[in-house]
Each structure stands twice: as structure tokens, then as C-alpha cells.
Design a protein around this motif. Structure first.
Motif, PDB file in Angstrom:
ATOM      1  N   GLY A 147      31.063 -31.987  78.923  1.00 45.81           N
ATOM      2  CA  GLY A 147      30.147 -32.084  80.052  1.00 45.81           C
ATOM      3  C   GLY A 147      28.717 -32.426  79.706  1.00 45.81           C
ATOM      4  O   GLY A 147      27.836 -32.350  80.570  1.00 45.81           O
ATOM      5  N   SER A 148      28.468 -32.833  78.465  1.00 45.93           N
ATOM      6  CA  SER A 148      27.091 -33.052  78.011  1.00 45.93           C
ATOM      7  C   SER A 148      26.603 -34.473  78.273  1.00 45.93           C
ATOM      8  O   SER A 148      27.344 -35.351  78.717  1.00 45.93           O
ATOM      9  N   GLU A 149      25.331 -34.702  77.933  1.00 47.93           N
ATOM     10  CA  GLU A 149      24.754 -36.036  78.041  1.00 47.93           C
ATOM     11  C   GLU A 149      25.470 -37.030  77.128  1.00 47.93           C
ATOM     12  O   GLU A 149      25.547 -38.217  77.438  1.00 47.93           O
ATOM     13  N   ASN A 163      35.992 -34.604  75.563  1.00 47.68           N
ATOM     14  CA  ASN A 163      35.181 -33.414  75.796  1.00 47.68           C
ATOM     15  C   ASN A 163      35.597 -32.344  74.795  1.00 47.68           C
ATOM     16  O   ASN A 163      36.747 -31.900  74.774  1.00 47.68           O
ATOM     17  N   GLU A 164      34.628 -31.933  73.978  1.00 43.47           N
ATOM     18  CA  GLU A 164      34.930 -31.003  72.895  1.00 43.47           C
ATOM     19  C   GLU A 164      34.490 -29.583  73.234  1.00 43.47           C
ATOM     20  O   GLU A 164      33.410 -29.359  73.778  1.00 43.47           O
ATOM     21  N   VAL A 206      34.974 -21.093  80.810  1.00 43.99           N
ATOM     22  CA  VAL A 206      34.615 -20.215  79.712  1.00 43.99           C
ATOM     23  C   VAL A 206      33.591 -19.220  80.228  1.00 43.99           C
ATOM     24  O   VAL A 206      32.824 -19.528  81.154  1.00 43.99           O
ATOM     25  N   ILE A 207      33.596 -18.021  79.673  1.00 46.01           N
ATOM     26  CA  ILE A 207      32.631 -17.003  80.068  1.00 46.01           C
ATOM     27  C   ILE A 207      31.421 -17.097  79.149  1.00 46.01           C
ATOM     28  O   ILE A 207      31.554 -17.015  77.927  1.00 46.01           O
ATOM     29  N   SER A 208      30.246 -17.285  79.724  1.00 47.11           N
ATOM     30  CA  SER A 208      29.024 -17.434  78.936  1.00 47.11           C
ATOM     31  C   SER A 208      28.565 -16.087  78.382  1.00 47.11           C
ATOM     32  O   SER A 208      29.078 -15.029  78.765  1.00 47.11           O
ATOM     33  N   VAL A 214      31.644 -20.594  83.451  1.00 49.67           N
ATOM     34  CA  VAL A 214      31.179 -21.971  83.279  1.00 49.67           C
ATOM     35  C   VAL A 214      32.388 -22.909  83.283  1.00 49.67           C
ATOM     36  O   VAL A 214      33.266 -22.782  82.434  1.00 49.67           O
ATOM     37  N   PRO A 215      32.461 -23.856  84.229  1.00 45.20           N
ATOM     38  CA  PRO A 215      33.561 -24.827  84.223  1.00 45.20           C
ATOM     39  C   PRO A 215      33.493 -25.678  82.957  1.00 45.20           C
ATOM     40  O   PRO A 215      32.399 -26.044  82.511  1.00 45.20           O
ATOM     41  N   ILE A 216      34.651 -26.002  82.387  1.00 46.26           N
ATOM     42  CA  ILE A 216      34.644 -26.761  81.143  1.00 46.26           C
ATOM     43  C   ILE A 216      35.935 -27.547  80.999  1.00 46.26           C
ATOM     44  O   ILE A 216      36.988 -27.116  81.469  1.00 46.26           O
TER      45      ILE A 216
END
Length: 255
Positions: A147-149, A163-164, A206-208, A214-216
């Protein structure tokens, strides 16, 4: 049917210094990110890593980093996009040559350390990486933080992306990795690491560290081969995933 790639950073030894249990890790993974000499590795180590990957039928990826052997590429540097473009070109081109000489080819590119984290939040640096990869070989898959830039830049450049997610790292509420300098950045309990991976792959969340959800998206899972229990954990994680009927295989283009 769910499927996921297991990748590991490889070829990070240098000269007389040995880092990581590379030979033992290959049996559990499906893709290898091979250091290209800037943050770790050297020409002979690069060739050896390529040969090992071929022997184990593991996909070969370039793992370019910042030019910082002493800091293992984990220290931020003030770099501009043009410099990053050239760094990527130089390092990926070097590993590409070794792969070709050994009768194989590159499968993906995954930036290392500080460069990876900087590109995860900087569109300009992410675009420089993606464009460099695309001009080298548009068939290469760009691995980046989910989900990153960097993922967005790869898509803009017309690359296939992966997506890693990380088995042994915790996440902040915005989906970035907790800085290594912060408390709780690393997950040392293998049971907790496996639980986090299964949640990311099967539930896409994932749980922050703040307790938020957090959707991933988990296309590929990073394993680190330089800690004391790396080999045992890699085997355990693969077994747990397969028990959940998750197919373990390398990422394919346009997946």
C-alpha cells in the motif's frame, strides 16, 4: 485459492565476513533478494547467491540499497531522484549480468533498508526507482511495502507489483513499519509472528502497535535470514501456511 510468495534477503556477506544462513534458507523460500554491493555483498558473493538460487529453483531478485556498507544501508541519506535512478540502474544492471552469465534472468527488484522506507513515503523517490526498473526491463516485478508510494509508483510506471508484508516487524497505524529504533519494532516470538502473517494473508489486515486495525494486502512475505532462529522460523511459517491450504509460490507478473 490463496497464494503467497516467501522472499528473503540474500547474499549479504562481504569479503571475509559472513552474514545469514543463506544455503539453509533456500529450502523454505520462493524468491531471493540478492544484495548488489552497495549496502552488502560483493561480486563473488553475488555470483554465488545467483548460483544458489538457480540450484534451488528460487526466483532471483535484485536488492539495491544506499551506498553505506558500514551502516548496512539502514541509515537515511540525503539523495535526490536522479541519484536514486542511477543507483538502481547500477546495482540492478550488475546483478542482471551475473544472472545472464549463469543462464538465468532477474524476476524482481526490491529496494533495501532506508531506501525502501524512504521510497515508501516519497512519491519522487518511488518514481525514480520504478522508472529505473522499467527502463532496464519492464517485465521485472517491483516489490514494495504494501500500500505504499513505491507500489503506486510501480503501477504508474506500468510494472507488475508485489505488496510486501513482514513476518517479524510491527506496523504503525498508517501502515508503515515501526522504525527499528523504536521499542517493539521487532517481533521475536515466533508464535506471534506466525499469527500476524496468517492474519495478513487470510484476513488482509494487521493490528498496529496502537491496537488499530490496518487493511493490508499480502502478495509476498519478507523473511530475514540473519537472526538466530531464522531457518527454524522459515520452516515453521511455511508449514503453518500450507496447513491453511495457502499455496506457496513466487509472484507472477500482473498478479
Amino acid at each position: 485459492m490463496r497464494q503467497v510468495d516467501l522472499n528473503c534477503d540474500m547474499g549479504e556477506s562481504y569479503g571475509v565476513y559472513t552474514l545469514g544462513a543463506d544455503e539453509l534458507m533456500y529450502g523454505s523460500i520462493t524468491s531471493a533478494n540478492i544484495a548488489c554491493g552497495f549496502h552488502a555483498g560483493d561480486p563473488s558473493v553475488m555470483r554465488s547467491a545467483v548460483r544458489q538460487a538457480i540450484a534451488h529453483r528460487v526466483k532471483i531478485g535484485a536488492h539495491p540499497g544506499l551506498p553505506d556498507l558500514i551502516g548496512f544501508g539502514r541509515r537515511k541519506m540525503e539523495v535526490i531522484p536522479d541519484e536514486v535512478y542511477d543507483m538502481i540502474t547500477y546495482q540492478v544492471g550488475a546483478l542482471q549480468a551475473f544472472a545472464m552469465q549463469e543462464g538465468s534472468q532477474l524476476h524482481h527488484v526490491k529496494p533495501h533498508g532506508a531506501l525502501y522506507n524512504m521510497a515508501a513515503v516519497s512519491p519522487a523517490l518511488a518514481d525514480a526507482i520504478a522508472q529505473a526498473v522499467h527502463t532496464i526491463d519492464s517485465r521485472l516485478i517491483l516489490y514494495g511495502l504494501a500500500g505504499s508510494e513505491l507500489i503506486a509508483a510501480g503501477q504508474r510506471a506500468g510494472l507488475s507489483v508485489a505488496n510486501e508484508v513482514f513476518a517479524d516487524r510491527t506496523y504503525t497505524p498508517d501502515g508503515t513499519l515501526t522504525p527499528r529504533s523504536a521499542a517493539g519494532a521487532l517481533i521475536t516470538d515466533s508464535a506471534l509472528a506466525v499469527k500476524q502473517v496468517l492474519q495478513m494473508v487470510m484476513e488482509q489486515q494487521v493490528i498496529s502497535v496502537a491496537g488499530t486495525v490496518v487493511p493490508i494486502q499480502a502478495d509476498t512475505i519478507c523473511l530475514h535470514g540473519d537472526n538466530a532462529h531464522a531457518v527454524t522460523f522459515a520452516r515453521e511459517l511455511r508449514e503453518q501456511l500450507e496447513q491453511q491450504h495457502i499455496v506457496i509460490q513466487a509472484v507472477s507478473a500482473n498478479s
